[in-house]
Design a protein around this motif. Structure first.
Motif, PDB file in Angstrom:
ATOM      1  N   ALA B 107      -0.568   2.225   8.870  1.00 46.99           N
ATOM      2  CA  ALA B 107      -1.267   2.893   8.338  1.00 46.99           C
ATOM      3  C   ALA B 107      -3.049   2.820   8.830  1.00 46.99           C
ATOM      4  O   ALA B 107      -3.881   3.428   8.944  1.00 46.99           O
ATOM      5  CB  ALA B 107      -1.288   3.028   6.740  1.00 46.99           C
ATOM      6  N   LEU B 108      -3.309   1.622   8.475  1.00 46.52           N
ATOM      7  CA  LEU B 108      -4.404   0.922   8.998  1.00 46.52           C
ATOM      8  C   LEU B 108      -4.823   1.256  10.347  1.00 46.52           C
ATOM      9  O   LEU B 108      -6.032   1.869  10.630  1.00 46.52           O
ATOM     10  CB  LEU B 108      -4.667  -0.516   8.856  1.00 46.52           C
ATOM     11  N   GLU B 113      -8.208   4.137  14.452  1.00 45.98           N
ATOM     12  CA  GLU B 113      -7.957   4.580  15.990  1.00 45.98           C
ATOM     13  C   GLU B 113      -9.298   5.452  16.428  1.00 45.98           C
ATOM     14  O   GLU B 113      -9.956   5.190  17.148  1.00 45.98           O
ATOM     15  CB  GLU B 113      -6.823   5.712  16.100  1.00 45.98           C
ATOM     16  N   GLY B 114      -9.772   6.299  15.480  1.00 45.34           N
ATOM     17  CA  GLY B 114     -11.085   7.120  15.939  1.00 45.34           C
ATOM     18  C   GLY B 114     -12.217   6.288  16.327  1.00 45.34           C
ATOM     19  O   GLY B 114     -12.723   6.298  17.161  1.00 45.34           O
ATOM     20  N   PRO B 115     -12.546   5.525  14.950  1.00 46.38           N
ATOM     21  CA  PRO B 115     -13.813   4.804  15.043  1.00 46.38           C
ATOM     22  C   PRO B 115     -13.773   3.823  16.190  1.00 46.38           C
ATOM     23  O   PRO B 115     -14.756   3.824  16.852  1.00 46.38           O
ATOM     24  CB  PRO B 115     -14.023   3.996  13.970  1.00 46.38           C
ATOM     25  N   VAL B 116     -12.640   3.057  16.517  1.00 39.22           N
ATOM     26  CA  VAL B 116     -12.709   1.974  17.420  1.00 39.22           C
ATOM     27  C   VAL B 116     -12.560   2.948  18.938  1.00 39.22           C
ATOM     28  O   VAL B 116     -13.505   2.456  19.994  1.00 39.22           O
ATOM     29  CB  VAL B 116     -11.232   1.230  17.430  1.00 39.22           C
ATOM     30  N   ALA B 124     -13.285  -5.422  13.808  1.00 44.04           N
ATOM     31  CA  ALA B 124     -13.492  -5.850  12.314  1.00 44.04           C
ATOM     32  C   ALA B 124     -14.076  -5.039  11.481  1.00 44.04           C
ATOM     33  O   ALA B 124     -13.636  -4.756  10.412  1.00 44.04           O
ATOM     34  CB  ALA B 124     -14.158  -7.421  12.915  1.00 44.04           C
ATOM     35  N   GLU B 125     -15.177  -4.361  12.177  1.00 42.71           N
ATOM     36  CA  GLU B 125     -15.964  -3.502  11.237  1.00 42.71           C
ATOM     37  C   GLU B 125     -15.270  -2.219  10.929  1.00 42.71           C
ATOM     38  O   GLU B 125     -15.148  -1.820   9.656  1.00 42.71           O
ATOM     39  CB  GLU B 125     -17.162  -3.118  12.070  1.00 42.71           C
ATOM     40  N   ARG B 131     -10.096  -0.420   5.530  1.00 42.36           N
ATOM     41  CA  ARG B 131      -9.281  -0.768   4.239  1.00 42.36           C
ATOM     42  C   ARG B 131     -10.011  -0.021   3.017  1.00 42.36           C
ATOM     43  O   ARG B 131      -9.360   0.319   2.036  1.00 42.36           O
ATOM     44  CB  ARG B 131      -9.295  -2.318   4.315  1.00 42.36           C
ATOM     45  N   ASP B 132     -11.344   0.051   3.137  1.00 41.82           N
ATOM     46  CA  ASP B 132     -12.168   0.916   2.361  1.00 41.82           C
ATOM     47  C   ASP B 132     -11.405   2.108   1.913  1.00 41.82           C
ATOM     48  O   ASP B 132     -11.423   2.680   0.841  1.00 41.82           O
ATOM     49  CB  ASP B 132     -13.763   0.862   2.652  1.00 41.82           C
ATOM     50  N   LEU B 133     -11.218   2.789   3.098  1.00 41.42           N
ATOM     51  CA  LEU B 133     -10.737   4.225   2.983  1.00 41.42           C
ATOM     52  C   LEU B 133      -9.505   4.468   2.402  1.00 41.42           C
ATOM     53  O   LEU B 133      -9.350   5.170   1.412  1.00 41.42           O
ATOM     54  CB  LEU B 133     -10.911   5.081   4.312  1.00 41.42           C
TER      55      LEU B 133
END
Lengths: 220, 261
Positions: B107-108, B113-116, B124-125, B131-133
């Protein structure tokens, strides 16, 4: 009742191991080359423009629809006459076996790629990914899971197919068998031993295939 | 709603599949922070229209402006190139009916996938953001679960988190509860409602009439490839004017076993 005498093979074990080595070498090299050819062909067949995919289809069908033995003999005897380049038996065998494997792997790859739902592509697009990246990171890893059984199956067939190189005097396991038979007059022992050796190499491969299939499918 | 500051403007969108003219000049303007629901019978073109908004479908004709992205379609116009499409889609999130989660990733990993990959965010960011989302959609404890271990409602909430991870200007929801078991619908709607209250601009194609009436600022009724009626949610659903819309709502209430409220 036939009196088995495997001890008669004792002087020839060196040759047998040598032959097995050649068989394994041919398998490994032509599987690797075949995979590269197959992956490239499979991708271009699914996603390439028509002027690329149609000739590739021709290549695949020619190699799938003619016997490997005929291809081998043709490439070894006929092709050098046509293009005027002498080809060693080794080169002819590597070339033919790689192209043959490539044609089958290409179809395995194509099937695997096409089995992945269009929604996976769209999900990748929707987060701004470009096609190449979606293919590498999303589609291909899933396609490989789908392909593992056919891939292993094809590789097993490939190892057995290398026995055909003996017809053009490449010293693989089967060829050494015929040499030893001529020298020892012990065809039953020789060919039984050879059959057992093929089995001993391939059977573990099928077990590994089963395990991989289970492990790769674990999160499904 | 502030119609002078639209975040999205689609003008006169036409689209055919073969000989089937699905969209016949649909227009829609959406203000920042607005929630618009599109309703209508299947085949009315509402999903196709939604898919034209992030250009999963390319209109034959029309204009599309979302944020800083501008596109014109029609004869003599060049089709948008892949780089332009990718840039648009970074800013427009989409959630699909069938979730379309990546089954080979947790799930994480789906969420990051998109941000990275697209925004080159440090891993890490991205994980922190992911996790917040996931926490925001109520799935903090499912970060490491693979999609196959999640219920339909959970999958859809991961899919919403995945779209939000790109920090889009607009979110598109394409019948996101239609494939869910009835008891799982509310958890997904709760997430959407929450987004609405935070001021997220959203366009929803939905069959959840009560929800549409409740959460949307405006509701559009699509029929046979045109926007047959559009207006304040209450008016469109409670006091429909268009005869086709009246018939549609009657059919809907009969099937749902609910009287018009």
């Amino acid at each position: 009742m036939y009196a088995w005498d495997f001890a008669a093979l004792k002087p020839y074990w060196g040759l047998i191991w040598q032959g097995l080595g050649v068989t394994v070498l041919y398998t490994v090299i032509t599987v690797v080359a075949g995979l590269a050819i197959g992956l490239l062909t499979g991708i271009l067949r699914t996603m390439g423009p028509r002027w690329v995919s149609i000739p590739l289809r021709g290549y695949i069908e020619v190699f799938r629809c003619t016997p490997l033995l005929v291809q081998l003999v043709w490439v070894y005897y006929a092709l050098p006459v046509l293009i005027g380049v002498d080809m060693s038996a080794t080169t002819a065998c590597f070339l033919t076996l790689s192209l043959y494997a490539g044609s089958f792997y290409a179809e395995v790859f194509r099937g695997g790629i096409e089995a992945i739902d269009r929604g996976q592509w769209e999900a990748g697009q929707a987060i701004g990914m470009r096609e190449g990246r979606i293919f590498r990171r999303i589609v291909l890893p899933q396609a490989i899971q789908v392909m593992v059984p056919s891939f292993i199956n094809q590789t097993i067939i490939q190892l057995k197919n290398t026995s055909l190189v003996s017809t053009v005097a490449v010293g693989d396991l089967l060829y050494q068998g015929s040499v030893i038979t001529a020298a020892s007059y012990r065809p039953l022992e020789v060919y039984t031993t050879i059959a057992v050796l093929y089995f001993v190499v391939l059977f573990p491969l099928t077990l590994i295939a089963d395990q991989m299939e289970q492990r790769l499918g674990a999160h499904r | 709603m502030n119609q002078t500051n639209p975040i999205l403007a689609a003008k006169n969108i036409w689209k055919a599949f073969g000989t089937n003219q699905v969209l016949k000049g649909v227009s829609l303007t959406v203000a920042r922070g607005e929630v618009v629901s599109l309703i209508g019978a299947s085949g009315s073109g509402k999903s196709t229209f939604l898919r034209c908004l992030n250009l999963l479908e390319t209109p034959q004709q029309g204009e599309l402006a979302i944020g800083r992205h501008r596109f014109e379609f029609g004869k003599g116009r060049r089709a948008p190139d892949k780089a332009q499409l990718a840039l648009l889609r970074r800013d427009v999130g989409m959630v699909f009916q069938h979730f379309n989660l990546f089954p080979h990733r947790s799930a994480l990993d789906n969420v990051i996938e998109g941000p990275v990959q697209v925004k080159n965010m440090a891993k890490a960011e991205a994980k922190e953001l992911g996790r917040d989302l996931l926490a925001k959609v109520g799935l903090a404890d499912k970060a490491d679960s693979f999609p196959s271990r999640l219920s339909g409602g959970q999958k859809q909430r991961v899919a919403i988190a995945r779209a939000l991870a790109m920090k889009p200007d607009v979110m598109l929801f394409d019948e996101v509860t239609s494939a869910l078991d009835p008891e799982l619908v509310s958890e997904v709607l709760a997430v959407i409602r929450n987004l609405a209250s935070e001021g997220m601009t959203m366009i929803l194609v939905t069959h959840e009439m009560a929800f549409a009436a409740d959460v949307s600022n405006r509701v559009g009724f699509m029929s046979e490839g045109v926007m047959a009626e559009i207006g304040a949610a209450e008016d469109v659903i409670r006091t429909p004017q268009n005869p086709r819309l009246i018939a549609f709502l009657n059919r809907f209430h009969q099937q749902a076993g609910t009287g018009p409220a």
